[in-house]
Design an enzyme around this catalytic site. Structure first.
Site, PDB file in Angstrom:
ATOM      1  N   GLU A 185      -0.414  -2.322  -9.637  1.00 24.02           N
ATOM      2  CA  GLU A 185      -0.406  -3.358  -8.598  1.00 24.02           C
ATOM      3  C   GLU A 185       0.863  -4.205  -8.669  1.00 24.02           C
ATOM      4  O   GLU A 185       1.415  -4.597  -7.640  1.00 24.02           O
ATOM      5  CB  GLU A 185      -1.637  -4.257  -8.722  1.00 24.02           C
ATOM      6  N   GLU A 204       0.835  -1.214   0.000  1.00 25.48           N
ATOM      7  CA  GLU A 204       0.000   0.000   0.000  1.00 25.48           C
ATOM      8  C   GLU A 204       0.861   1.251   0.000  1.00 25.48           C
ATOM      9  O   GLU A 204       0.512   2.263  -0.602  1.00 25.48           O
ATOM     10  CB  GLU A 204      -0.939   0.003   1.214  1.00 25.48           C
TER      11      GLU A 204
HETATM   12 ZN   LIG Z   1      -2.612  -2.491  -4.407  1.00 22.27          ZN
END
Ligand SMILES: [Zn+2]
Length: 423
Positions: A358, A279
Site C-alpha cells: 500500500e 490502484e
Molecule cells: Zn491499495
C-alpha cells in the site's frame, strides 16, 4: 473434566475480552504525536468536533468487536467438541443417509447453521453499529440477503474441500497436509479467477464507468500505466454504504480495477485520479500475484502445523474433545479452530506485507499524478466518510491494518508536497 475445561475456556474468553476492552478504551493512546499537530494529518484540521468524537467512538467499538469475534469462533468450536455436539451431529448424519458424501453434506450444514447462529449476534451488532453511525445505508433485508449469500458460498466451498480433505487423511495419515496443499493451488487460482465475474456480482452490480468525461481522464491515466481500458469497472455501493473504496481483483483475463460509485460521487476528478493511480500500482506491480504466492506459502506451513496440532490435541485431549480419530469427520470443528487460530497468528505478517504494498501504491500514485493537494484531501475525505482513526493503537495496527494509518499516509504526501515546493 470436559465440564471444567468448558468453564475455564469461557472464563478465559471473558477475561480476554475485559483485557482487550481495557486496552482499547483506557490504555491505548490514540492522540496525535505533538510533532504532527496542526499538520494536514491532524484530524482537528479537517474534521469538525462531532466528527472527531464519532471517529474515536466508532473506531473503538469496531476494534473491540474485531478482537472479540475471532476468539469467539475458537471458543465456539471448542465447546462444540467438548460437549459432544460434533459427535452427535455426525451420528445423526450417518443415520440419515447411506451415502458418504450426503452424510458429509448433512454434517456440514448442521455445523454451519450452528456456527452461523452462534456468531449472528456479533455480526448483527456490527451491522447496526455501522447503521447508527451512518456508515452503512443498507436495509436489514438487503444486509440479510448478503449474509445468506455469504453462508451458501461458504457452505459450497467447504462442501468441496472437506470431503477431499478427509479422503486424503484416510489415504495418507502422514502426508495429507501436503497433498491437500498441492490440490489447493489450482483451486485457489480458479477461485481467484472466478471471484470478479461469478462471486462478486452475486452481491452487487458491476458496470463500465458511467461518467464518460471522467472515464476519458481515467483511461488516459490507465494508458500511461499500460493498463487495458476494458479492465476498469464501477460498482453500485451507494445503496449500502457511505464509505469510499476502490480495489484491484481477479487474475488473468479477469483482472480488473473496481471503483465504488460512492468514491466517484464524493470526490472530485483530481482526487479520483489519485485513488485510481494508487490502484493502478497494485495492478501494474501485480500485487495480487504476490499476495497469492505469499498466501500459498503460509498455507503450506499452516496445513503442516494443523496436521501436527490436530494429532497432538487428539492424543492429549481426545477423550475430552470426543475425538477418537483425527480422520473422522467429527474432528472438523478442531480443524476449523486450529485454522482460524493460525490465520489470526499469521495476520500481523500478512498485514505487514500488505502495508508495504500500500505504501508503494501511494508513492506510485503521487509520482504519477503529482497533485499532493488532491491526494491529501482525498485521504481526509476517506477518513471522514469511514470514520476511521487517524492514529490507531499499536495492537489494532498490527492485527487489523492492511493499509498504513492515515497519519502515515498523509504525512508521506505532505513530505512530497514540501519537496515539490522546494524544487
Ligand atoms: Zn491499495
Amino acid at each position: 473434566m470436559a465440564r471444567k475445561m468448558g468453564v475455564y475456556a469461557v472464563l478465559g474468553y471473558i477475561l480476554y475480552g475485559l483485557l482487550i476492552y481495557w486496552y482499547l478504551f483506557y490504555f491505548a493512546d490514540t492522540s496525535l504525536p505533538f510533532e504532527y499537530e496542526g499538520s494536514k494529518a491532524d484530524p482537528t484540521t479537517f474534521l469538525n468536533g462531532r466528527e472527531l468524537m464519532l471517529t474515536e467512538e466508532y473506531s473503538k467499538i469496531r476494534n473491540l468487536l474485531f478482537f472479540l469475534s475471532t476468539p469467539l469462533e475458537w471458543l465456539l468450536y471448542f465447546l462444540i467438541l467438548l460437549f459432544g455436539l460434533s459427535k452427535a451431529i455426525k451420528r445423526w448424519a450417518v443415520g440419515s443417509s447411506r451415502y458418504k458424501l450426503l452424510q458429509t453434506a448433512i454434517y456440514l450444514i448442521w455445523l454451519s447453521i450452528f456456527a452461523y447462529v452462534a456468531t449472528f449476534p456479533l455480526s448483527y451488532i456490527s451491522y447496526s453499529l455501522a447503521k447508527t453511525y451512518n456508515i452503512s445505508t443498507q436495509s436489514f433485508a438487503s444486509w440479510m440477503k448478503d449474509e445468506l449469500i455469504d453462508f451458501w458460498i461458504n457452505y459450497g466451498t467447504w462442501l468441496i474441500i472437506v470431503p477431499v480433505l478427509y479422503w486424503l487423511m484416510k489415504k495418507s495419515k502422514k502426508r495429507w497436509w501436503l497433498y491437500g496443499w498441492l490440490l489447493s493451488i489450482p483451486f485457489t487460482l480458479f477461485m481467484m479467477y472466478l471471484q470478479p465475474v461469478v462471486i462478486d456480482p452475486l452481491y452487487n452490480d458491476f458496470y463500465p464507468l458511467q461518467n464518460k468525461e471522467l472515464e476519458t481522464k481515467i483511461l488516459a491515466l490507465a494508458n500511461k500505466a499500460e493498463i487495458p481500458a476494458q479492465h476498469v469497472f464501477e460498482v453500485n455501493m451507494s445503496d449500502e454504504t457511505n464509505a469510499l473504496n476502490a480495489y484491484v481483483t481477479g487474475i488473468g483475463s479477469n483482472a480488473r480495477i473496481v471503483l465504488w460509485d460512492t468514491t466517484l460521487n464524493k470526490l472530485n476528478d483530481n482526487q479520483i485520479l489519485f485513488i485510481m493511480a494508487h490502484e493502478m500500482c497494485h495492478y501494474v506491480e501485480k500485487h495480487i500475484y504476490f499476495g497469492i504466492a505469499g498466501y500459498l506459502l503460509i498455507s503450506l506451513l499452516g496445513l503442516y502445523l494443523a496436521y501436527r496440532i490436530m494429532n497432538w490435541a487428539t492424543r492429549r485431549w481426545g477423550k475430552e474433545l470426543k475425538i477418537s480419530d483425527v480422520r473422522d469427520i467429527s474432528s472438523l470443528p478442531l480443524f476449523f479452530m486450529v485454522l482460524s487460530m493460525l490465520l489470526f497468528a499469521a495476520s500481523p505478517f500478512t498485514n505487514f506485507t500488505s502495508r508495504y504494498q500500500e505504501t508503494r501504491a501511494d508513492k506510485y500514485a503521487i509520482e504519477m499524478t503529482k497533485n499532493p493537494e488532491a491526494a491529501i484531501t482525498s485521504f481526509q475525505e476517506l477518513t471522514r466518510s469511514g470514520l476511521s482513526q487517524v492514529n490507531p493503537p499499536l495492537l489494532v495496527k498490527i492485527f487489523r491494518y492492511t493499509h498504513p494509518s492515515m497519519l502515515d499516509r498523509i504525512s508521506m504526501l505532505e513530505e512530497f508536497e514540501l519537496k515539490q515546493r522546494n524544487k
